[in-house]
Design a protein around this motif. Structure first.
Motif, PDB file in Angstrom:
ATOM      1  N   LYS A  76      19.929  25.261 -24.422  1.00 51.40           N
ATOM      2  CA  LYS A  76      19.117  25.873 -25.200  1.00 51.40           C
ATOM      3  C   LYS A  76      19.522  27.263 -25.556  1.00 51.40           C
ATOM      4  O   LYS A  76      19.480  28.199 -26.606  1.00 51.40           O
ATOM      5  N   ARG A  77      19.680  27.655 -24.272  1.00 51.12           N
ATOM      6  CA  ARG A  77      20.787  29.583 -24.307  1.00 51.12           C
ATOM      7  C   ARG A  77      22.129  30.235 -25.449  1.00 51.12           C
ATOM      8  O   ARG A  77      21.686  30.576 -26.095  1.00 51.12           O
ATOM      9  N   LEU A  78      22.472  29.113 -24.771  1.00 49.68           N
ATOM     10  CA  LEU A  78      23.821  28.527 -26.601  1.00 49.68           C
ATOM     11  C   LEU A  78      23.645  28.451 -27.803  1.00 49.68           C
ATOM     12  O   LEU A  78      24.427  28.767 -28.421  1.00 49.68           O
ATOM     13  N   ARG A  79      22.619  28.030 -28.007  1.00 51.07           N
ATOM     14  CA  ARG A  79      21.985  26.971 -29.442  1.00 51.07           C
ATOM     15  C   ARG A  79      20.639  27.738 -29.473  1.00 51.07           C
ATOM     16  O   ARG A  79      19.454  26.652 -29.483  1.00 51.07           O
ATOM     17  N   PRO A  80      20.208  29.153 -29.494  1.00 51.33           N
ATOM     18  CA  PRO A  80      18.855  29.389 -29.523  1.00 51.33           C
ATOM     19  C   PRO A  80      18.239  29.490 -30.953  1.00 51.33           C
ATOM     20  O   PRO A  80      16.987  29.428 -31.033  1.00 51.33           O
ATOM     21  N   LYS A  81      18.328  28.633 -31.795  1.00 52.15           N
ATOM     22  CA  LYS A  81      17.959  28.364 -33.346  1.00 52.15           C
ATOM     23  C   LYS A  81      17.655  27.106 -33.406  1.00 52.15           C
ATOM     24  O   LYS A  81      16.420  26.717 -33.170  1.00 52.15           O
ATOM     25  N   THR A  82      18.489  26.133 -33.124  1.00 49.91           N
ATOM     26  CA  THR A  82      18.406  24.671 -32.604  1.00 49.91           C
ATOM     27  C   THR A  82      18.074  24.164 -31.718  1.00 49.91           C
ATOM     28  O   THR A  82      17.371  22.704 -31.558  1.00 49.91           O
ATOM     29  N   GLY A  83      18.734  24.725 -31.116  1.00 51.43           N
ATOM     30  CA  GLY A  83      18.222  23.819 -29.311  1.00 51.43           C
ATOM     31  C   GLY A  83      19.440  22.653 -28.837  1.00 51.43           C
ATOM     32  O   GLY A  83      20.332  22.461 -29.282  1.00 51.43           O
ATOM     33  N   LEU A  84      18.455  21.705 -28.649  1.00 50.30           N
ATOM     34  CA  LEU A  84      18.215  20.892 -28.678  1.00 50.30           C
ATOM     35  C   LEU A  84      19.076  19.024 -30.097  1.00 50.30           C
ATOM     36  O   LEU A  84      18.941  18.783 -29.782  1.00 50.30           O
ATOM     37  N   ARG A  85      17.525  19.824 -30.929  1.00 51.90           N
ATOM     38  CA  ARG A  85      17.950  19.003 -32.218  1.00 51.90           C
ATOM     39  C   ARG A  85      19.476  18.569 -33.097  1.00 51.90           C
ATOM     40  O   ARG A  85      20.031  19.451 -32.411  1.00 51.90           O
ATOM     41  N   GLY A  86      19.833  16.894 -33.084  1.00 49.89           N
ATOM     42  CA  GLY A  86      20.909  17.090 -33.158  1.00 49.89           C
ATOM     43  C   GLY A  86      21.869  16.748 -31.702  1.00 49.89           C
ATOM     44  O   GLY A  86      23.590  16.201 -32.190  1.00 49.89           O
ATOM     45  N   MET A  87      21.900  16.931 -30.726  1.00 48.18           N
ATOM     46  CA  MET A  87      22.718  16.668 -29.868  1.00 48.18           C
ATOM     47  C   MET A  87      22.743  15.271 -29.355  1.00 48.18           C
ATOM     48  O   MET A  87      21.717  15.102 -29.429  1.00 48.18           O
ATOM     49  N   LYS A  88      23.804  14.805 -29.420  1.00 49.73           N
ATOM     50  CA  LYS A  88      23.837  13.720 -28.459  1.00 49.73           C
ATOM     51  C   LYS A  88      24.358  14.297 -27.325  1.00 49.73           C
ATOM     52  O   LYS A  88      25.373  14.504 -27.209  1.00 49.73           O
TER      53      LYS A  88
END
Length: 355
Positions: free
Chosen positions: A240-252
């Protein structure tokens, strides 16, 4: 000074050998007296070896000028039949059975039959039919989903696993090898074992590099409780720190088949986190990036080094990670795809020992 012949130099070498001089001292003494006409270091080394074996004759061994007559069609057929019947038969046994020299057997095996002796390859598990099928299904699914060279899709994958890191781990034989000259002796290293002390590290990464690593507390084991309450929360917070806008969304999310990974509690936790789970086939470290690349790379940097505290061990682990260029993580995922194809080509079998 009158020139000496080869036999004269051999006599001097033998004299120095009997005096107890080593190869290097013998070579220096002869060269200081006779200069350029003296015997070479390699030749002195060769004769020292002969003398140590008890061969004290200073004459060259006679060489037969007769053709090899023992290599006949009949003997070639005999050797082929014996090897087919017993794949572990030795050269000495073959020579006895066929009534020829060991050298003739070597010639027949290598030059006429094209046979070489190899050791069996160790594999993680003797796979059954169902396990091979699961490996095939996994590889076909992953190739279908990720083989379109779409870097964005790979960037959505997180993979990770756990491994033991020792406070001292012995160097491999290959790591301790070094070049030496003929007159030098190889280094000796005392036989040691791994230090009893060890710590478990969990490591997670993507195409962009390491996301997070978590050290298991001392005297603890990897359980579903620790994994879902301590380990994964740290990893997901790092994402979430690396992707502040999307967080875990879409991650596998991909990990192995350890009991803590496959437990109901872990599956429920991952589902609640909104991650799509990539199921890994059982007994397949050759298809897990941590096992076939990351952990061996890290441990190679740590072998032969001794750590006296948890702080030193953790710092060295992090230093070993930092030595890996970020570009290697991106290229690793392409390597992962290649392994899927190799597994398919091997019909689900382990493939690392295959050419």
């Amino acid at each position: 000074m009158e020139n000496l012949n080869k036999k004269d130099f051999r006599a001097i070498i033998f004299y120095n050998f009997k005096r107890g001089l080593n190869v290097a001292d013998c070579s220096c003494e002869i060269f200081s007296i006779f200069g350029d006409q003296s015997s070479t270091q390699s030749n002195i080394y060769k004769w020292y070896r002969q003398f140590r074996l008890g061969h004290t004759s200073l004459d060259d061994e006679s060489r037969s000028r007769h053709p090899i007559t023992a290599v006949t069609e009949e003997n070639i057929d005999k050797v082929s039949k014996l090897v087919t019947e017993d794949r572990q038969i030795t050269v000495r046994q073959l020579a006895f059975e066929v009534s020829v020299s060991s050298g003739t057997i070597e010639t027949i095996l290598h030059q006429y039959l094209g046979i070489k002796r190899v050791c069996s390859k160790l594999v993680p598990h003797l796979l059954n039919f169902e396990q091979k099928n699961r490996r095939l299904e996994f590889c076909r699914f992953m190739l279908l989903k990720y083989s379109k060279k779409d870097s964005r899709r790979w960037s959505e994958v997180i993979t990770g696993d756990e491994t033991w890191i020792y406070y001292y781990d012995i160097q491999s034989k290959q790591q301790s090898s070094k070049w030496i000259f003929e007159v030098e002796q190889p280094d000796t290293i005392s036989k040691q074992t791994r230090a009893v002390g060890k710590r478990m590290f969990a490591d997670f990464f993507s195409t962009r590099g390491i996301i997070e690593y978590v050290m298991l507390p001392e005297k603890h084991t990897v359980t579903a409780t620790w994994y879902t309450e301590n380990c994964l929360p740290q990893v997901f917070q790092a994402v979430k720190r690396l992707r502040p806008k999307t967080g875990l969304r879409g991650m596998k999310f991909h990990h192995g088949n350890a009991p803590a990974h496959t437990a109901r509690k872990t599956k429920d936790y991952n589902k609640q986190s909104g991650l799509e789970l990539i199921d890994h086939p059982p007994y397949s470290p050759d298809l897990a990036p941590c096992d076939f690349w990351l952990f061996p790379t890290i441990k190679r940097h740590l072998k032969g080094r001794r750590f006296d505290s948890e702080t030193e061990l953790s710092a060295a682990f992090l230093d070993a990670i930092d030595l890996i260029p970020e570009s290697r993580y991106s290229s690793l995922f392409d390597m992962w795809l290649e392994r899927y194809q190799r597994c398919i080509d091997a019909n689900g079998e382990y493939f690392e020992h295959l050419k």
